[in-house]
Design a protein around this motif. Structure first.
Motif, PDB file in Angstrom:
ATOM      1  N   ALA A 568       0.834  -1.209   0.000  1.00 41.09           N
ATOM      2  CA  ALA A 568       0.000   0.000   0.000  1.00 41.09           C
ATOM      3  C   ALA A 568       0.866   1.255   0.000  1.00 41.09           C
ATOM      4  CB  ALA A 568      -0.939  -0.012   1.208  1.00 41.09           C
ATOM      5  N   GLU A 569       1.972   1.222   0.737  1.00 39.44           N
ATOM      6  CA  GLU A 569       2.878   2.377   0.760  1.00 39.44           C
ATOM      7  C   GLU A 569       3.475   2.630  -0.613  1.00 39.44           C
ATOM      8  OE1 GLU A 569       5.862   2.038   3.708  1.00 39.44           O
ATOM      9  OE2 GLU A 569       4.463   1.738   5.381  1.00 39.44           O
ATOM     10  N   ILE A 570       3.760   1.548  -1.337  1.00 42.33           N
ATOM     11  CA  ILE A 570       4.390   1.681  -2.655  1.00 42.33           C
ATOM     12  C   ILE A 570       3.374   2.113  -3.710  1.00 42.33           C
ATOM     13  CG2 ILE A 570       5.562   0.409  -4.508  1.00 42.33           C
ATOM     14  CD1 ILE A 570       6.699  -1.430  -2.280  1.00 42.33           C
ATOM     15  N   MET A 571       2.201   1.488  -3.691  1.00 43.11           N
ATOM     16  CA  MET A 571       1.227   1.682  -4.771  1.00 43.11           C
ATOM     17  C   MET A 571       0.253   2.825  -4.519  1.00 43.11           C
ATOM     18  SD  MET A 571       2.174  -0.527  -6.966  1.00 43.11           S
ATOM     19  CE  MET A 571       0.861  -0.134  -8.095  1.00 43.11           C
ATOM     20  N   GLY A 572       0.039   3.215  -3.286  1.00 38.09           N
ATOM     21  CA  GLY A 572      -0.920   4.282  -3.000  1.00 38.09           C
ATOM     22  C   GLY A 572      -2.324   3.891  -3.404  1.00 38.09           C
ATOM     23  N   ASP A 573      -3.002   4.781  -4.176  1.00 40.05           N
ATOM     24  CA  ASP A 573      -4.384   4.526  -4.585  1.00 40.05           C
ATOM     25  C   ASP A 573      -4.513   3.374  -5.586  1.00 40.05           C
ATOM     26  OD1 ASP A 573      -5.228   6.550  -2.973  1.00 40.05           O
ATOM     27  OD2 ASP A 573      -5.305   8.057  -4.557  1.00 40.05           O
ATOM     28  N   ARG A 574      -3.414   2.927  -6.125  1.00 41.70           N
ATOM     29  CA  ARG A 574      -3.454   1.833  -7.095  1.00 41.70           C
ATOM     30  C   ARG A 574      -3.284   0.463  -6.419  1.00 41.70           C
ATOM     31  NH1 ARG A 574      -2.660   3.354 -12.495  1.00 41.70           N
ATOM     32  NH2 ARG A 574      -3.724   5.355 -12.780  1.00 41.70           N
TER      33      ARG A 574
END
Length: 630
Positions: A568-574
């Protein structure tokens, strides 16, 4: 030095000890005995030698009888086998869950009909984790022997008038065919090669040829020094296979020639006075050999039931206790069951042992049929839940159906949106969930990357060291579409690409670099679907279902939560976190209806579970956010 071939040879009982101890230690998980399974091959050669010796002696004297032969086999094999199976029944009832109890019930039928090798061949490979905890797995070798002894003595009796030379020539042809088949099957059909008689017959025939040689020329008579060397080489060959081979060794192939020739050399050259004879005829070693059949029968149920009840990773002292129990029960069975029946103290007449054989077989078949027809329920648990567990194989097939059908297919050029899903069974789950809710004007294509093979777009050398050796075959081109040019053409053409895998920590560590490479090459079209392992206990489920299935809930596996947080930290909203839809405040949905769980194994959705999850994605706005809404 010439010896009577029918005279008792203590060193052969010692050789039985050399066979059984490695098998037991192999199944007990001692890594040093990675090739301990070759003990079965040692037994095959010994059996081929001893049985053929007896048959030839009786044929020579014109007194061979099939009835006498099968009576001896029944006295040797059945009493201890049926006793162990009987002792397993109450333990199986207490320890095994319905699906496992059904498997056990089927194995009882197979034991009674000497077809265990066919059953276990159809279910799983000998070295598979699922096979390790089958209580009667080891009876496959008894089935192979008994199938051989249905054919072999009948052949000898019918062909006796042709002469021994002609018989030997025919058997040499069968031997060579069987060996060639074993070599081919070890690479092309390894399960069939391991479990079935055609690829094993050559091992029994190797022992039979020694019996033919001794029958014609008497025991081998060589100088003591040469006998010492050859018998020592034979024992060393067996030892080499035990300690050098492991589950990755193609077997039985030409690799099996080493231990087989080793046994032949020991039988032929371990003359009295040789070092090998003194070692094998040492009274404690002979003692282990005498109880070897009972030890072989007892060890697998003890280890397997422990695996079901406690888990497969037993501490050393637990393993020691199991081995002690095997030893004590083996001594008991030998003196109380084996010896009296073989000496006719019990079942003194052929009629009595025959009646026992028929009654025991019918009893096992009857109990087996009850367990099989009731799906292992045996009337203990709610039938809908038992049936649900019995559908596990069907669930597994349904997971992959859509993914396999769309794998590396062309996009529908008339579709408004082109969606590419890349990954393992996690992406198959996602594809099934999306199918329930996405717009029909979306063309979905899939690409496969085996679990833990690196669903990453970085140089393979960056992560090759993380891939387990045992998975190399599953990470090759057949199971890894990242090696196919078509995959990259599909990525180029797709409007949305979702990477969905049972992510491991090392894959997460390389995800940022992978994502940067992808977006630079193909644009900002990539999403990541997280992993979703939850705690799954059939014991808890069955216990809860005695009152109310819907009351059973579960929780995420801790490592899964950590991995998803990092993604989640890497991809954010994606990033799509499946656990956020399945769980609330650490408590995850178990049953979606009284007869249907959300995930059938702690990870993969059931068919109804896929629909349930797809609807949760839609209700959470994820489908619209990705541009896939109807």
């Amino acid at each position: 030095m010439r010896r009577d071939p029918l005279k008792y040879r203590a060193e052969i009982d010692g050789l039985r000890a050399v066979a059984v101890v490695p098998v037991i230690l192999f199944h007990a998980g001692f890594e040093a005995f990675g090739g301990g399974y070759v003990g079965v091959d040692v037994f095959f050669v010994i059996s081929g030698y001893l049985i053929t010796t007896i048959i030839l002696a009786e044929l020579n004297e014109g007194r061979f009888s099939l009835m006498n032969f099968y009576e001896r086999r029944a006295r040797r094999i059945l009493p201890a086998l049926f006793f162990v199976a009987l002792c397993c029944l109450p333990v199986a009832w207490l320890v095994l869950f319905p699906t496992d109890l059904k498997d056990f019930a089927q194995s009882l039928i197979a034991v009674a009909t000497f077809s265990s090798n066919f059953l276990f061949w159809s279910e799983a490979g000998y070295f598979d984790t699922a096979a390790e905890i089958k209580p009667l797995l080891h009876t496959w070798s008894l089935a192979v022997e008994e199938q051989y002894y249905i054919i072999f003595p009948v052949f000898l009796m019918l062909a006796w008038r042709w002469g021994k030379r002609r018989i030997t020539q025919i058997l040499i042809g069968v031997f060579l065919f069987s060996l060639a088949l074993a070599q081919w099957a070890a690479y092309q059909e390894p399960e069939a090669g391991f479990f079935l008689l055609p690829a094993r017959a050559w091992e029994l025939l190797a022992g039979a040829f020694v019996a033919f040689y001794v029958d014609r020329r008497g025991a081998v008579d060589v100088a003591p020094g040469l006998a010492n060397i050859l018998s020592a080489l034979g024992l060393a060959g067996i030892g080499f296979a035990i300690f050098a081979y492991d589950h990755s060794t193609p077997f039985p192939s030409l690799y099996a020639v080493v231990p087989v020739l080793g046994v032949v050399a020991v039988i032929m050259f371990a003359q009295p006075g040789t070092l090998v004879h003194r070692l094998l005829a040492f009274r404690p070693v002979v003692g282990v050999g005498l109880v070897s059949y009972s030890a072989y029968l007892w060890h697998q149920p003890i280890l397997a039931f422990y695996g079901h009840a406690v888990g497969r990773n037993a501490p050393l002292w637990h393993t020691a206790l199991m081995l002690l129990a095997t030893a004590l029960l083996s001594v008991f069975s030998y003196y109380v069951i084996e010896t009296p029946t073989r000496r006719r103290t019990v079942f003194g007449t052929r009629m009595k042992i025959g009646g026992f054989a028929v009654a025991g077989s019918l009893a096992l078949i009857g109990v087996g049929l009850m367990g099989t027809l009731s799906n292992g329920n045996m009337f203990r648990y709610p039938q809908p839940v038992v049936d649900m567990f019995a559908r596990a194989d069907a669930y597994g097939l349904s997971t992959w159906e859509a993914k396999n059908a769309s794998r590396l297919q062309d996009f529908d050029q008339d579709a408004a949106t082109k969606l590419l899903l890349i990954g393992d069974s996690n992406s198959a789950d996602l594809q099934n969930a999306l199918a329930a809710v996405i717009d029909k004007d979306v063309s979905v294509v899939s690409a496969q990357v085996g679990a833990t093979c690196g669903n990453l777009f970085v140089p393979p050398e960056d992560f090759a060291a993380f891939i387990e050796r045992s998975r190399f075959k599953l990470c090759g081109a057949k199971h890894n579409d990242l090696m196919a040019d078509k995959t990259y053409a599909l990525i180029e053409e797709a409007d949305i690409v979702i990477l969905a895998t049972a992510w491991s920590e090392w894959e997460v560590g390389l995800m940022r670099d992978s994502l940067d490479r992808l977006t630079e090459e193909y644009g900002d079209k990539f999403w990541v679907f997280g992993t979703k392992s939850v705690r799954f206990s059939r014991a808890e489920i069955l216990e809860q279902c005695l009152s109310d299935c819907m009351g059973w809930t579960t929780s995420p596996v801790k490592s899964t939560t950590k991995i998803n947080d990092s993604l989640a930290e890497i991809m954010g909203d994606r990033f799509i976190d499946p656990l956020s839809l399945m769980c609330s405040e650490g408590e995850c949905t178990g049953f979606i209806s009284p007869g249907e769980v959300l995930v059938y194994d702690g990870f993969h959705f059931t068919p109804d579970g896929s629909v349930w999850f797809g609807e949760r994605m839609r209700d959470a706005g994820l489908i619209d956010r990705m541009g896939l809404g109807s």
